[in-house]
Design a protein around this motif. Structure first.
Motif, PDB file in Angstrom:
ATOM      1  N   ILE A  29       0.816  -1.213   0.000  1.00 58.43           N
ATOM      2  CA  ILE A  29       0.000   0.000   0.000  1.00 58.43           C
ATOM      3  C   ILE A  29       0.851   1.265   0.000  1.00 58.43           C
ATOM      4  O   ILE A  29       0.550   2.227  -0.719  1.00 58.43           O
ATOM      5  CB  ILE A  29      -0.976  -0.011   1.195  1.00 58.43           C
ATOM      6  N   TYR A  32       2.223   1.870  -3.415  1.00 58.83           N
ATOM      7  CA  TYR A  32       1.197   2.436  -4.294  1.00 58.83           C
ATOM      8  C   TYR A  32       0.948   3.902  -3.973  1.00 58.83           C
ATOM      9  O   TYR A  32       0.793   4.737  -4.875  1.00 58.83           O
ATOM     10  CB  TYR A  32      -0.098   1.641  -4.149  1.00 58.83           C
ATOM     11  N   GLN A  49       5.699  -3.935  -4.672  1.00 59.71           N
ATOM     12  CA  GLN A  49       4.364  -4.509  -4.495  1.00 59.71           C
ATOM     13  C   GLN A  49       4.396  -6.033  -4.591  1.00 59.71           C
ATOM     14  O   GLN A  49       3.682  -6.727  -3.861  1.00 59.71           O
ATOM     15  CB  GLN A  49       3.407  -3.928  -5.535  1.00 59.71           C
ATOM     16  N   PRO A 106      -4.831  -1.164  -6.468  1.00 57.79           N
ATOM     17  CA  PRO A 106      -5.791  -1.388  -5.382  1.00 57.79           C
ATOM     18  C   PRO A 106      -7.196  -0.903  -5.734  1.00 57.79           C
ATOM     19  O   PRO A 106      -8.174  -1.365  -5.143  1.00 57.79           O
ATOM     20  CB  PRO A 106      -5.214  -0.552  -4.226  1.00 57.79           C
ATOM     21  N   HIS A 172      -5.889   5.407   1.905  1.00 54.85           N
ATOM     22  CA  HIS A 172      -5.068   4.243   2.248  1.00 54.85           C
ATOM     23  C   HIS A 172      -4.248   4.400   3.521  1.00 54.85           C
ATOM     24  O   HIS A 172      -3.815   3.394   4.095  1.00 54.85           O
ATOM     25  CB  HIS A 172      -4.132   3.910   1.086  1.00 54.85           C
ATOM     26  N   SER A 385      -7.992  -1.762   0.331  1.00 50.36           N
ATOM     27  CA  SER A 385      -7.484  -0.786   1.297  1.00 50.36           C
ATOM     28  C   SER A 385      -7.714  -1.336   2.693  1.00 50.36           C
ATOM     29  O   SER A 385      -8.529  -2.240   2.905  1.00 50.36           O
ATOM     30  CB  SER A 385      -8.197   0.558   1.142  1.00 50.36           C
TER      31      SER A 385
END
Length: 427
Positions: A29, A32, A49, A106, A172, A385
């Motif tokens: 996360i 990202y 990731q 995501p 997030h 998330s």
């Protein structure tokens, strides 16, 4: 080996697996989130990731217990998982760009369809301590990332880039801190103040960036946390009246501040406050959908005809795969069947958590599900998330009778690590 020794070994194993699970999630996360600035190497982000997923997925499979004792939940959950598999299969492609999006996004990737499986993770003291730790670490990342990106957030050259950065950071990284505020009695004052500061920061940035959905959600989190605080402290009528006067004065001061700065600091929200960016998109959605589409949706890559509407990147769309209304997004991909099954699972959980529990943790879980429904019109909460993961954690918690029966003192002992972890995940 003694029973105590076996239990300690099990706790250490669970702790290690949960460390790997949450570490993998945080790597995925935060990578990202950083990529939303468009100032990093995307290949490097994708490598991070992949590392995150390599930690997250195997540990999740090992720690899950594939049994649900509640017959109602077990029946609907199996049906729901089966239906989600059909949604994934319909529209799935082995095209490189599609597979890349499914793995690394995501917002529209395949990972969101596996989130309900977190219901199978046992709920114990170790699990909730790791969850709280993850929330706080992501909050710290939000603070650092926001400082680093402060120029883009406060004085943007590119409005759409600034919007994307803020939306990504808040969705997030910062919004899960609301769960800390809702369960404040279990945490130290420093943790509660840290969470409150970052939630207020999220709200103020949402006002400055004119993100009305985020204003709505962050305000509701703060408001419900305030209600919980007043309820726990059994506020007297006199204090409520005095508080009412304070709120009125604060609201009046805020209105005067806005009026005095509406042409500079708050110019963006002034321009957008009456904008209707949703009706036209929804009209195209309703026109394009047939009866079959309403029932079963259009699959994981479902799109609808929506010409001439500006998208989040400032481009003009013809076919869109995203509609900024959570309920319609569920219907777009999985139809009314997806929405109905989710509601049949989540609404009883909400009621059990808020009205049929003996502790604030279960009530906060019910409130978190309620927040999902509140946000499902102005936003799209069904993404990969922590917010959405916590919805399904909350569902599991609310169906767990042993967890709902615990007292606040017993749960407080969990967070203080006074006694060994005890599973209460047999719902």
């Amino acid at each position: 080996m003694s029973e105590v020794g076996l239990e300690n070994m099990t706790n250490r194993k669970d702790s290690l697996l949960l460390n790997l699970f949450w570490l993998g999630f945080m790597i995925y996360i935060t990578s990202y989130a950083i990529s939303s600035t468009n100032q990093v190497n995307f290949v490097f982000v994708n490598v991070l990731q992949i590392i995150g997923l390599a930690l997250l997925l195997p540990s999740a499979v090992v720690i899950m217990q594939f049994r649900i004792e509640n017959k109602y939940l077990r029946t609907l959950f199996v049906l729901y998982i089966f239906w989600l598999l059909t949604v994934v299969i319909r529209g799935f492609s082995f095209d490189y760009d599609f597979l890349k999006q499914m793995l690394f996004s995501p917002m529209r990737g395949v990972l969101v369809y596996f989130i309900p499986l977190v219901v199978l993770i046992p709920l114990n003291a170790v699990f909730f301590r790791k969850l709280v730790g993850t929330i706080l670490i992501l909050g710290f990342c939000f603070l650092i990332f926001s400082v680093v990106s402060s120029r883009q957030l406060l004085f943007p050259v590119n409005y759409y880039l600034s919007q994307g950065i803020f939306e990504t950071y808040s969705q997030h990284l910062s919004l899960p801190l609301g769960f800390i505020l809702l369960t404040y009695i279990y945490h130290t004052n420093s943790r509660n103040l840290f969470a409150l500061f970052l939630m207020m920061m999220t709200f103020l940035l949402a006002v400055l960036r004119a993100r009305r959905g985020m204003i709505f959600l962050s305000f509701n989190i703060l408001f419900l946390s305030f209600i919980v605080y007043q309820w726990i402290n059994k506020t007297r009528v006199v204090r409520i009246v005095l508080l009412g006067f304070v709120i009125i004065i604060a609201a009046y001061s805020a209105m005067k501040l806005y009026e005095n700065n509406r042409k500079d600091t708050f110019s963006l929200i002034t321009e957008r406050i009456d904008d209707d960016t949703r009706s036209e998109v929804e009209t195209y959605f309703y026109r394009d959908f047939k009866i079959k589409d309403w029932i079963i949706g259009r699959g994981i890559n479902g799109q609808y005809f929506c010409p001439g509407v500006e998208d989040a990147e400032g481009g003009i769309s013809i076919y869109r795969s995203v509609i900024e209304t959570g309920f319609l997004q569920i219907i777009l991909n999985g139809g009314m069947i997806s929405l109905l099954l989710f509601m049949l699972i989540s609404i009883p959980a909400l009621v059990k958590g808020i009205f049929h529990s003996n502790n604030l943790l279960s009530k906060a879980a019910g409130i978190w599900i309620l927040l999902f429904y509140i946000y499902a019109y102005p936003g799209t909460p069904t993404i990969f998330s922590l917010n959405y993961i916590m919805v399904w954690i909350s569902i599991g918690a609310c169906y767990s009778q042993p967890l709902r029966d615990l007292s606040d003192n017993e749960i407080l002992a969990w967070f203080k690590q006074v006694k060994p972890a005890k599973n209460v995940g047999s719902w």
